[in-house]
Design a protein around this motif. Sequence first.
Motif, PDB file in Angstrom:
ATOM      1  N   LEU A 160      13.969   7.245   2.318  1.00  0.00           N
ATOM      2  CA  LEU A 160      12.905   7.189   1.315  1.00  0.00           C
ATOM      3  C   LEU A 160      13.469   7.765   0.026  1.00  0.00           C
ATOM      4  CD1 LEU A 160       9.188   8.460   1.731  1.00  0.00           C
ATOM      5  CD2 LEU A 160      10.330   7.907  -0.417  1.00  0.00           C
ATOM      6  N   ALA A 161      13.775   6.888  -0.914  1.00  0.00           N
ATOM      7  CA  ALA A 161      14.402   7.304  -2.173  1.00  0.00           C
ATOM      8  C   ALA A 161      13.459   7.022  -3.333  1.00  0.00           C
ATOM      9  CB  ALA A 161      15.717   6.569  -2.366  1.00  0.00           C
ATOM     10  N   THR A 162      13.641   7.774  -4.410  1.00  0.00           N
ATOM     11  CA  THR A 162      12.779   7.642  -5.593  1.00  0.00           C
ATOM     12  C   THR A 162      13.560   7.059  -6.758  1.00  0.00           C
ATOM     13  OG1 THR A 162      11.412   9.532  -4.931  1.00  0.00           O
ATOM     14  CG2 THR A 162      11.349   8.906  -7.248  1.00  0.00           C
ATOM     15  N   HIS A 163      12.971   6.037  -7.397  1.00  0.00           N
ATOM     16  CA  HIS A 163      13.490   5.538  -8.674  1.00  0.00           C
ATOM     17  C   HIS A 163      13.001   6.512  -9.748  1.00  0.00           C
ATOM     18  CE1 HIS A 163      14.658   1.946  -6.568  1.00  0.00           C
ATOM     19  NE2 HIS A 163      13.427   1.542  -6.379  1.00  0.00           N
TER      20      HIS A 163
ATOM     21  N   ALA B  80       8.446   4.181  -6.049  1.00  0.00           N
ATOM     22  CA  ALA B  80       8.631   3.629  -7.397  1.00  0.00           C
ATOM     23  C   ALA B  80       7.412   3.947  -8.255  1.00  0.00           C
ATOM     24  CB  ALA B  80       8.863   2.122  -7.309  1.00  0.00           C
ATOM     25  N   ALA B  81       6.910   5.171  -8.111  1.00  0.00           N
ATOM     26  CA  ALA B  81       5.674   5.584  -8.776  1.00  0.00           C
ATOM     27  C   ALA B  81       5.718   5.357 -10.285  1.00  0.00           C
ATOM     28  CB  ALA B  81       5.383   7.054  -8.471  1.00  0.00           C
ATOM     29  N   HIS B  82       6.911   5.559 -10.878  1.00  0.00           N
ATOM     30  CA  HIS B  82       7.049   5.484 -12.340  1.00  0.00           C
ATOM     31  C   HIS B  82       7.571   4.135 -12.820  1.00  0.00           C
ATOM     32  CE1 HIS B  82       7.817  10.132 -12.327  1.00  0.00           C
ATOM     33  NE2 HIS B  82       6.560   9.828 -12.104  1.00  0.00           N
ATOM     34  N   SER B  83       7.614   3.139 -11.955  1.00  0.00           N
ATOM     35  CA  SER B  83       8.491   1.989 -12.214  1.00  0.00           C
ATOM     36  C   SER B  83       7.778   0.694 -12.557  1.00  0.00           C
ATOM     37  CB  SER B  83       9.383   1.762 -10.984  1.00  0.00           C
ATOM     38  OG  SER B  83      10.112   2.938 -10.680  1.00  0.00           O
ATOM     39  N   PHE B  84       6.508   0.746 -12.897  1.00  0.00           N
ATOM     40  CA  PHE B  84       5.807  -0.494 -13.216  1.00  0.00           C
ATOM     41  C   PHE B  84       6.477  -1.186 -14.400  1.00  0.00           C
ATOM     42  CE2 PHE B  84       2.694  -3.332 -14.972  1.00  0.00           C
ATOM     43  CZ  PHE B  84       2.037  -3.845 -13.869  1.00  0.00           C
ATOM     44  N   GLY B  85       6.846  -2.441 -14.206  1.00  0.00           N
ATOM     45  CA  GLY B  85       7.482  -3.215 -15.272  1.00  0.00           C
ATOM     46  C   GLY B  85       8.989  -3.112 -15.328  1.00  0.00           C
ATOM     47  N   VAL B  86       9.584  -2.246 -14.514  1.00  0.00           N
ATOM     48  CA  VAL B  86      11.040  -2.111 -14.496  1.00  0.00           C
ATOM     49  C   VAL B  86      11.649  -3.289 -13.742  1.00  0.00           C
ATOM     50  CG1 VAL B  86      12.983  -0.739 -13.638  1.00  0.00           C
ATOM     51  CG2 VAL B  86      10.992   0.400 -14.656  1.00  0.00           C
ATOM     52  N   SER B  87      12.732  -3.825 -14.281  1.00  0.00           N
ATOM     53  CA  SER B  87      13.493  -4.831 -13.540  1.00  0.00           C
ATOM     54  C   SER B  87      14.940  -4.377 -13.443  1.00  0.00           C
ATOM     55  CB  SER B  87      13.401  -6.207 -14.197  1.00  0.00           C
ATOM     56  OG  SER B  87      14.021  -6.218 -15.462  1.00  0.00           O
TER      57      SER B  87
ATOM     58  N   GLN C 216       2.239   7.148   2.476  1.00  0.00           N
ATOM     59  CA  GLN C 216       1.864   7.557   3.833  1.00  0.00           C
ATOM     60  C   GLN C 216       1.827   6.360   4.785  1.00  0.00           C
ATOM     61  OE1 GLN C 216      -1.244  10.869   2.220  1.00  0.00           O
ATOM     62  NE2 GLN C 216      -1.404  10.375   4.370  1.00  0.00           N
ATOM     63  N   ILE C 217       1.301   5.243   4.312  1.00  0.00           N
ATOM     64  CA  ILE C 217       1.277   4.040   5.139  1.00  0.00           C
ATOM     65  C   ILE C 217       2.697   3.583   5.456  1.00  0.00           C
ATOM     66  CG2 ILE C 217       0.686   1.577   5.151  1.00  0.00           C
ATOM     67  CD1 ILE C 217      -1.864   2.308   3.598  1.00  0.00           C
ATOM     68  N   ALA C 218       3.563   3.599   4.446  1.00  0.00           N
ATOM     69  CA  ALA C 218       4.946   3.171   4.652  1.00  0.00           C
ATOM     70  C   ALA C 218       5.649   4.049   5.682  1.00  0.00           C
ATOM     71  CB  ALA C 218       5.698   3.202   3.324  1.00  0.00           C
ATOM     72  N   VAL C 219       5.485   5.362   5.555  1.00  0.00           N
ATOM     73  CA  VAL C 219       6.126   6.277   6.500  1.00  0.00           C
ATOM     74  C   VAL C 219       5.510   6.131   7.890  1.00  0.00           C
ATOM     75  CG1 VAL C 219       6.548   8.708   7.046  1.00  0.00           C
ATOM     76  CG2 VAL C 219       6.786   7.907   4.686  1.00  0.00           C
TER      77      VAL C 219
ATOM     78  N   VAL D 153       6.053  15.972  -5.532  1.00  0.00           N
ATOM     79  CA  VAL D 153       5.840  16.557  -4.214  1.00  0.00           C
ATOM     80  C   VAL D 153       5.252  15.559  -3.214  1.00  0.00           C
ATOM     81  CG1 VAL D 153       3.521  17.453  -4.715  1.00  0.00           C
ATOM     82  CG2 VAL D 153       4.992  18.636  -3.056  1.00  0.00           C
ATOM     83  N   ALA D 154       4.566  14.526  -3.688  1.00  0.00           N
ATOM     84  CA  ALA D 154       3.962  13.538  -2.789  1.00  0.00           C
ATOM     85  C   ALA D 154       5.005  12.849  -1.923  1.00  0.00           C
ATOM     86  CB  ALA D 154       3.182  12.493  -3.589  1.00  0.00           C
ATOM     87  N   THR D 155       6.230  12.708  -2.419  1.00  0.00           N
ATOM     88  CA  THR D 155       7.278  12.028  -1.648  1.00  0.00           C
ATOM     89  C   THR D 155       7.560  12.783  -0.363  1.00  0.00           C
ATOM     90  OG1 THR D 155       8.229  11.411  -3.797  1.00  0.00           O
ATOM     91  CG2 THR D 155       9.556  10.976  -1.840  1.00  0.00           C
ATOM     92  N   THR D 156       7.824  14.074  -0.471  1.00  0.00           N
ATOM     93  CA  THR D 156       8.092  14.901   0.703  1.00  0.00           C
ATOM     94  C   THR D 156       6.832  15.136   1.528  1.00  0.00           C
ATOM     95  OG1 THR D 156       9.986  16.017  -0.301  1.00  0.00           O
ATOM     96  CG2 THR D 156       8.822  17.204   1.427  1.00  0.00           C
TER      97      THR D 156
END
Length: 357
Positions: A124-127, A153-160, A62-65, A82-85
């Motif tokens: 606004l794209a989702t990984h 990147a909700a699911h992306s902790f530790g992803v490189s 929400q802050i980003a948008v 659903v939080a993305t939309t």
Amino acid sequence: MINVTKTFFPPLDEYIVQLERIWKNQWLTNRGELVQELEKKIKDYLGLNSILITNNGTIPLQIAVNLLGNKGEIITTPFSYVATTASILWENCTPIFIDINPEFLTIDETKIEAAITNKTSAILATHVFGNPCNVQYIEQLATKYGLKVIYDAAHSFGVSYQNKSIFEFGDISTCSFHATKLFHTGEGGAIFCNDKVLMDKIYYSHNFGHNGPLEFHGLGINGKISELQAAMGLAVFPHLDLIISERKKVVDYYNSNLNFSILKTMVLRKNTIWNYSYYPIIFENETQLLKTQKVLNENNIFPRRYFYPSLNKVNYIEYTEMPTSEGIAQTILCLPLSHELEYSILEKIVSIINTNL
């Protein structure tokens, strides 16, 4: 009862050690010692320059948008939580859906340009499940048309990706530290940004807009995380490598034993070091999925239809057809994946699925 995920509970005595620090400090919120320590640990672990941890994973979106959307059209994906939309709509912007790539499950970057108008303000794209978007292609488009880029990147902790943390891409990236995630603070999230000026705006935006106790930079919201949540994060943190390695064993088992002559799963983008966040399988049709899910449920195994439905079909959105996203949403099932799934359970899950195919 085997659910799609299982929260990692650190040893209680390790959590109590962190709680004792809070009682000693007599400080519960407003960026206390534990919050600041956790931020430093995450920055060091991921090799990042900046992070702001928050009370959940939706507030960062929400802050980003709010800061980058300018109440315009935001190109986004229908295949996400659903939080993305909802964040786009909550900040009085308009989501413009682009269908997804059927292999990577991320937004189909080749279809974005055709949707850009003079009202477009951001992408606004989702990984998806930690699988990176085509960030180079999206960055080129954003530069060409003067657009901002936000990554969920909700699911992306530790992803490189390409030897960089996934959080380094875009103008702003966000993450969830919800209890279901592999790193968590019970409930929480984070926002990442490499631009110092923008990061300053993000900082005061998450603290009611405060500039000291009596003055305000501008409009803000309460996105602060508490010391109690940070204590959980600090207790979980030392176990991260173990959590990831144990989840990898589960993924390796599924990869080796499921019947992929009939099933499909997500294709990871090349040059990705993944975090084993979710394990999606894609059936040939919805009937096959529902039949298999029913038998798994009868055996106290509860995978999740995730993401479902395709977000272009939620009841507060004007429907636009998204054939790939709708088709995937109807046939995708995330299997149980956690740090402590025993092989006997994995054997049972795989046997039920393969038999019912």
